[in-house]
Write a protein that holds these residues in place. Structure first.
Motif, PDB file in Angstrom:
ATOM      1  N   GLU A   1       0.833  -1.211   0.000  1.00 14.72           N
ATOM      2  CA  GLU A   1       0.000   0.000   0.000  1.00 14.72           C
ATOM      3  C   GLU A   1       0.863   1.255   0.000  1.00 14.72           C
ATOM      4  N   ALA A   2       1.963   1.233   0.761  1.00 13.12           N
ATOM      5  CA  ALA A   2       2.866   2.387   0.795  1.00 13.12           C
ATOM      6  C   ALA A   2       3.520   2.607  -0.565  1.00 13.12           C
TER       7      ALA A   2
ATOM      8  N   GLU B   1       3.305   5.937  -2.779  1.00 16.27           N
ATOM      9  CA  GLU B   1       4.550   6.680  -3.030  1.00 16.27           C
ATOM     10  C   GLU B   1       4.867   6.794  -4.510  1.00 16.27           C
ATOM     11  N   HIS B   2       4.617   5.725  -5.272  1.00 13.76           N
ATOM     12  CA  HIS B   2       5.003   5.697  -6.682  1.00 13.76           C
ATOM     13  C   HIS B   2       3.817   5.865  -7.623  1.00 13.76           C
ATOM     14  N   ASP B   3       2.653   6.140  -7.049  1.00 10.07           N
ATOM     15  CA  ASP B   3       1.436   6.320  -7.849  1.00 10.07           C
ATOM     16  C   ASP B   3       1.244   5.153  -8.822  1.00 10.07           C
ATOM     17  N   LEU B   4       1.311   3.942  -8.287  1.00  5.67           N
ATOM     18  CA  LEU B   4       1.211   2.742  -9.112  1.00  5.67           C
ATOM     19  C   LEU B   4      -0.233   2.524  -9.571  1.00  5.67           C
ATOM     20  N   PRO B   5      -0.406   1.934 -10.751  1.00  3.78           N
ATOM     21  CA  PRO B   5      -1.764   1.696 -11.274  1.00  3.78           C
ATOM     22  C   PRO B   5      -2.432   0.501 -10.576  1.00  3.78           C
ATOM     23  N   VAL B   6      -2.790   0.703  -9.321  1.00  5.74           N
ATOM     24  CA  VAL B   6      -3.395  -0.329  -8.476  1.00  5.74           C
ATOM     25  C   VAL B   6      -4.693   0.205  -7.884  1.00  5.74           C
ATOM     26  N   ARG B   7      -5.740  -0.568  -8.012  1.00  5.82           N
ATOM     27  CA  ARG B   7      -7.033  -0.167  -7.451  1.00  5.82           C
ATOM     28  C   ARG B   7      -7.137  -0.480  -5.964  1.00  5.82           C
ATOM     29  N   GLU B   8      -6.604  -1.655  -5.563  1.00  7.09           N
ATOM     30  CA  GLU B   8      -6.757  -2.059  -4.165  1.00  7.09           C
ATOM     31  C   GLU B   8      -5.784  -3.188  -3.836  1.00  7.09           C
ATOM     32  N   VAL B   9      -5.320  -3.177  -2.590  1.00  3.76           N
ATOM     33  CA  VAL B   9      -4.584  -4.304  -2.024  1.00  3.76           C
ATOM     34  C   VAL B   9      -5.473  -4.893  -0.931  1.00  3.76           C
ATOM     35  N   ARG B  10      -5.752  -6.206  -1.000  1.00  3.00           N
ATOM     36  CA  ARG B  10      -6.689  -6.783  -0.032  1.00  3.00           C
ATOM     37  C   ARG B  10      -6.307  -8.225   0.272  1.00  3.00           C
TER      38      ARG B  10
END
Length: 378
Positions: free
Chosen positions: A302-303, A307-316
């Motif tokens: 999540e960090a 921090e890197h503005d990664l193309p990720v919608r969610e970590v779960r």
């Protein structure tokens, strides 16, 4: 169909040790898929290897109708480790067999046929378990599959309440959907399922084939919610790579179930591997370790996303069952992780990268996975 191969991977694996796999060209890969959570202790674990070798030298196989010490030990161990008052154990060879046994036990014990399952669920690939599995791509080529199954939206308490009635034999749930995208159920949803099945006289079945054996921070994921089912199914990591499934039942199910059997039920060598695996999981508190390292992995992912503005919608997820929902295709991401970063992971649907590493990984391994995801998604 001799030699017929489905979905062959481009990396030829030759050996493994701990959380690492080694290709035939010598390349080392960090295994964050554990072959769908099978290698719970990592590869070539010394305790499991020793148990297999010792039992194979003594007795490779004898049918289940003859008592064998190593099999009896596993029966007793699973009955002791099962949640709540579940104390009856039936052994088989895979998760799909464990789920089909659960279907048969629930229907024969209740005298009913209807089963309620959830959308996006995955319970196996044989014809009975396919009936409980949601995606048409798994079922369509083999229809007709077993009937009598009604699907409801996962996590929707009202829809579940409308479906469960006095004709229902069982409700099948994964405490966390794996193949469906790493979707955790709330404790409230699982408790609602427990209340509804109690009121209807139906069986509550938890499919813990992927979530069990310590992966989510408790030995069984249902323990995180404090909900005890009538039937619990287990496989994958239970014998750290050898084929074994288990269907664990409450007394009322076992007492009312009709006859069921399997030629290879509880082979001595496989039971020896399972005993060694379960002993290691319990003695080393690997559920607690999975909770701690899993929390670290999720926090660091999540960090990195922020921090890197990664193309990720969610970590779960929960413990060491983690899904990263990406904005680009999961398979594309997985390919680059493997070939560029030497990190092996799994898909969970079209957009989720699934991490199911061995329970023995440390924070340094989690850091490598986070760095790999950052590099690929950047």
């Amino acid at each position: 169909m001799s030699g017929f191969v489905f979905n062959e991977k481009p990396i030829a694996i030759e050996s493994g040790e701990g959380p690492y796999l080694y290709a035939d060209d010598g390349t080392e890969y960090l295994d964050f898929g554990a072959s769908y959570a099978v290698a719970a202790l990592g590869h070539s674990h010394p305790a499991v290897t020793a148990a297999i070798q010792e039992q194979a030298a003594k007795l490779t196989y004898v049918q289940a109708s003859y008592p064998v010490e190593v099999r009896t030990e596993l029966y007793e161990k699973l009955a002791t480790l099962a949640p709540g008052d579940i104390s009856n154990v039936w052994l088989c060879n895979s998760g799909t067999e464990a789920n089909e046994a659960a279907m048969k036990f629930a229907r024969s014990a209740t005298g009913r046929q209807k089963i309620v399952a959830t959308k996006r669920a995955f319970h196996g690939r044989t014809l009975g378990s396919l009936a409980l599995t949601w995606k048409q791509k798994y079922k369509k080529p083999y229809e007709p599959v077993a009937g009598g199954v009604e699907f409801v939206s996962y996590g929707d308490e009202e829809e579940l309440a409308e479906a469960v009635d006095d004709e229902t034999a069982a409700v099948f749930l994964e405490p966390i959907q794996g193949e469906g995208g790493i979707n955790p159920a709330t404790a409230e949803y699982l408790q609602t399922a427990r209340d509804l099945t109690d009121d209807a006289g139906a069986a509550l079945v938890f499919d813990e084939i992927q979530t069990g054996i310590g992966r989510t921070g408790s030995l069984w994921a249902c323990e995180n919610a404090g909900v005890v089912p009538d039937i619990l199914t287990s496989a994958k990591g239970i014998a750290n790579g050898l084929p074994l499934g288990a269907t664990l039942c409450a007394d009322w199910i076992a007492d009312g179930a009709a006859s069921h059997g399997s030629t290879f039920s509880g082979g001595p060598v496989v039971c020896a591997a399972a005993n060694a695996t379960l002993d290691t999981v319990v003695e080393q508190d690997l559920p607690g370790h999975a909770a701690a390292v899993g929390d670290y992995l999720t926090t660091e992912l999540e960090a990195a996303v922020e921090e890197h503005d990664l193309p990720v919608r969610e970590v779960r997820g929960d413990g060491l069952m983690v899904g990263v929902e990406v904005k680009r295709g999961a398979n594309r991401t997985l390919k680059h992780l493997a070939l560029s970063e030497q990190l092996l992971a799994l898909p969970a649907g079209r957009t989720v990268v699934r991490f199911l590493p061995p329970l023995v990984i440390e924070e340094e391994h989690a850091d490598r996975a986070v760095d790999a995801m950052t590099n690929v998604l950047s």
